[in-house]
Scaffold this motif. Structure first.
Motif, short mmCIF file in Angstrom:
data_model
loop_
_atom_site.label_atom_id
_atom_site.label_comp_id
_atom_site.label_asym_id
_atom_site.label_seq_id
_atom_site.Cartn_x
_atom_site.Cartn_y
_atom_site.Cartn_z
N UNK A 37 38.96 3.19 -24.92
CA UNK A 37 37.79 3.47 -24.57
C UNK A 37 36.49 2.88 -24.94
N UNK A 38 35.29 3.13 -24.42
CA UNK A 38 34.16 2.14 -24.52
C UNK A 38 33.34 2.31 -25.69
N UNK B 188 29.79 3.31 -25.26
CA UNK B 188 29.58 4.66 -24.20
C UNK B 188 28.25 5.33 -24.71
N UNK B 189 27.51 6.14 -23.77
CA UNK B 189 26.37 6.63 -24.10
C UNK B 189 26.72 8.41 -24.55
N UNK B 190 27.83 8.82 -23.87
CA UNK B 190 28.03 10.13 -23.99
C UNK B 190 29.41 10.48 -24.72
N UNK B 191 29.65 10.85 -25.59
CA UNK B 191 30.64 11.47 -26.26
C UNK B 191 31.72 10.01 -26.56
N UNK B 192 30.78 9.42 -27.39
CA UNK B 192 31.50 7.98 -27.94
C UNK B 192 32.68 8.29 -28.80
N UNK B 193 33.84 7.65 -28.96
CA UNK B 193 34.67 7.63 -30.03
C UNK B 193 35.64 9.07 -29.50
N UNK B 194 36.35 9.50 -30.30
CA UNK B 194 37.15 10.62 -30.03
C UNK B 194 37.43 11.39 -31.36
#
Lengths: 399, 399, 399
Positions: A295-296, A299-305
């Protein structure tokens, strides 16, 4: 000639190609160099490097993961928490694998919680979360029965005070699971509650089957003794064949730090590579492990998990967990071959075909670029016209 | 000649290869035999056996599994259990699919519990499990706040009596989920509590899609009527197309007995193979099922398969299950082709290329091994030197 | 000649093939047409369309799915339900993602409940479900301890009245989870209780890695700004790159209506296709989404998709859910290539090999079909007999 004689001739005469031998060492050298390049490609790359002399098998693989460890958050003090009044007691306890691995078993994957937001909920009436569409100034801004897509319940039609420490706006009241989750990690700053899970270990049992050769292999070598396997921890340099991995080591091997991934979660790929040559002894067939964070982190949207799951105490009472954590996905990439004459013959045959390319290049040089091209052309090409007469240009060729 | 005439000649003259026809039946026969071998490989193996005349499609496949059954352990008596005093009541009940299939749904996989260790736990203080690092002689051997990696909680600093029937050593007391699990199966000997799950059935619904041909297929044939499908059970000989499988039959098909796998669990592979020729009627396109136990029953470390999951009754009370069982993973392997001229042409073309190998071998015989090699060489090869003069060796060749 | 001279000649003489140039424009044209077809195939199809000039990478891919939404069934009235007396209260509440997505996280898949049957159960005695083997007329028809495979518990030996509104037969009493589930959806007609989940959205985060090129990509473009990503909803025409999907839109894109699939559940395939040419700017490398319903809506056995899961309140009390719903499986199909001279050379080389087919066809015409075939044969083929004498037929050929 009799017919049978003709058929016999047609069938069993050997028709070979007429060759013109040009005694020009430069062209000969060019021809040999191109042939050598092609032979080098076929022998060096196709046959030896890509093991073109082997038949390769498909494979089936299964991986199971068993996580072990326990982490204590009993040491956290009230001042560590963002909302010390809320549920610090719920956050201060012992967490074991059964608490943190959700779901308890996944095919070729496992998830370990690293951060949590716990909300004890009952079905009741409470203020909606403070967001764009939920604010109101009076009851007329709220509509009985309306459900916002990103909301948490069905509006009652009342406008009530928001349940947020810094906001003093009104929000619509809802019926639903109450109170609504307050979306902030329990700890102050960008800390993860369960950063101690970096000391957890996971035992990866990887089974692989090569049906063509009727071979079954495991990533746990028979030669390793029981006590070694129980105490070892994987290390790429000192223990490359130990199937037990410390989670923190896996994250470090991806080039990230555990603390940077633990607060918001992430996705990590574990690739098990079997590159096996079954012409050698099977004990050389051992897997390699590679780790990458997929994963990035920017990231701008929904970072992580993260995802939400609940413990249901009865029909109207539950504990909602927003679980941030690391999803590990195990992929297997395998290549197992054994000497087989058929692929060897095919590869050599195709290689001989490629050698024709050398002739095409040299013929071009001989016929169009060489200073003696007219002479060579005369000897190489015989011109025949319809009706049997020969073209002028060809007279000098025939000897 | 005008330029246009020259270009026209260059473009539309047909240049064919000059052939020397050698009337030697032995070489001709050798040539034909090698050609026949190559043709046999191309026609027999590539074109017919490997269906080289067909275009093959990629495929997508999804499998869902629905387990059915109920098993009773009410008949077990106190003397069957290892610890008759502990929780025999918890072990004596009716177990259905919702109790035994955990998680309730997995992609292309399912797990069925075959043996269980149940521990009712609360968050409290209790003696740690008896293991290498947990024993103590006095409180000074235990450290307040210390957490053992393979332990079950955070030490309180007290040394207490171990909770184990045969041990009389002291162990450190912990805070955590108490009491800690006593890691032994409930039944005496190497028996599985739920050996009755071998009578459970699973309905495998396998959907497969061949996008190139816009075909969707299922493993449940349309021609089979409803009542047959409801009552049938898969049998490789008598009911090979029934999609309902008895779990015990699956284990037997792997060459193991259910009782040998049930106590400690295991991993079983179900491979569904679609080998379809869409040039024939689609009703001949039916899947084959293969079963293999993929984990090693003689492994030294972590034999079998188990994991822990819990039912949470409230924030401080849970029932911990150590679930031994069989993880079934479903893999699909498919090959579906339809007549297509392009791959047929490519395969024939490549095959013709391979035929050149026959000429290479025979030319070698003709030029280097044959008793008439000098004669054949004279006719096959024309020598040309730079400058137009011919080499001595070639004088006798030219007619 | 000295030996070294001979070896040198053998190594560095260039042996080219003798060519017979036939000045027949018809055959030349035929030859060129066949060559053009083959060249068209190689250049047009293999090199350009299939990008034969590129090296392609393997790929690893991971997809995570985050479902959002809330649905209210508070509006349902008693007359909407099949059994208004039973548990209508349990069906009238607010449902959020934690209630409806089971298990909460699956690798490359997610399940959303669309219809439910709720049964509050305790371990007790109760009448078995009314089915073929469970009916009885007196206690002698029931056997203490018998467990039916499709039953729900262990028979007590008593024959009691069935718990079914329309049946007045006796059934055997069982010990087990009681009461047994009454297998009918809660709503009248073929309606789904939770048809409102069609408004739920799912954020698919798809990560893909091409190891050969050391490239990592996501389906969320960096160029898209944060507020666009938070508010957008995927639409094949207007928002083809938005990673957030409305569930109802996905079902509509498969050609089905949400209401037709919601009552009994189903299986939907989401295929993410990456077709990337890394010789162009990476911003052109964006995924395409395709949706298809993969289960058969007209199946005779086990139509749709459902499974049972439970909330356990304590050891003897649970809420059993029969969850009908849609299982979404995400598959990734990728192809990423970059210019590489090796595959280009191989493809051109194999292509040149295929060109030989043109000569085979034309030679056949020249030698067997053409009106001048005898003349051409004389020039093309030189006949040599063992012993050096020439066959009669060949006399006129040699010049």
């Amino acid at each position: 000639m009799s017919l049978s004689r003709k058929v016999c001739d047609a069938l069993f005469d050997y028709q070979t190609l007429k060759i013109v031998n040009i005694g020009d060492k430069k062209i000969g050298l060019l021809h040999r160099i191109i042939q050598l390049l092609i032979l080098g490609y076929i022998l060096g790359f196709v046959i030896i490097f890509k093991r073109g002399y082997q038949q390769f098998s498909t494979y089936n693989s299964v991986t199971t993961a068993k996580v072990k460890g326990v982490v204590s958050t009993l040491d956290y003090r009230d001042e560590d928490f963002v909302k010390s009044v809320a549920y610090p007691a719920a956050y201060r306890r012992i967490w074991d694998v059964s608490d943190l691995v959700v779901p308890p078993s996944e095919p070729d994957a496992f998830f370990v919680t690293t951060n949590l937001i716990i909300t004890e909920q009952v079905t009741a009436r409470c203020p909606e979360e403070l967001m764009k569409d939920s604010t109101c100034e009076s009851d007329s801004d709220c509509e009985d029965g309306r459900t916002l897509l990103l909301g948490h319940g069905s509006q009652t039609g009342s406008c009530v005070a928001a349940d947020h420490p810094t906001a003093h706006q009104g929000v619509c009241e809802i019926r639903g699971w109450c109170p609504v989750e307050y979306d902030e990690g329990p700890l102050k700053g960008n800390q993860a509650l369960l950063s101690g899970v970096q000391n957890f270990t996971v035992l990866l049992k990887n089974y692989i089957e090569f049906p063509t050769f009727r071979l079954k292999l495991r990533n746990i070598a028979d030669s390793q003794n029981r006590s070694y396997l129980q105490t070892c921890v994987y290390n790429p340099d000192t223990h490359p064949h130990c199937p037990k991995f410390r989670l923190g080591d896996i994250i470090n091997a991806t080039g990230h730090t555990f603390n940077s991934i633990a607060a918001k979660g992430g996705v990590v790929h574990i690739v098990i590579t079997w590159n096996c040559n079954f012409d050698r002894h099977i004990r050389y067939c051992v897997p390699r492990y590679d780790f990458s964070r997929i994963d990035d982190s920017r990231a701008q949207l929904g970072r992580g998990w993260n995802f939400r799951h609940s413990h249901y105490h009865n029909a109207t009472q539950r504990t909602l967990f927003k679980a941030y954590g690391i999803t590990f996905r195990v992929a297997v990439s395998a290549r197992g071959g054994k000497l087989n004459l058929l692929p060897l013959a095919i590869n050599i045959g195709s290689g001989l075909g490629l050698l024709a390319v050398a002739k095409v290049v040299c013929d071009f040089v001989v016929l169009y670029c060489h200073s003696n091209r007219e002479l060579y052309k005369q000897h190489k090409v015989r011109f025949v016209e319809k009706g049997g007469r020969k073209r002028r240009a060809t007279i000098s060729i025939t000897v």
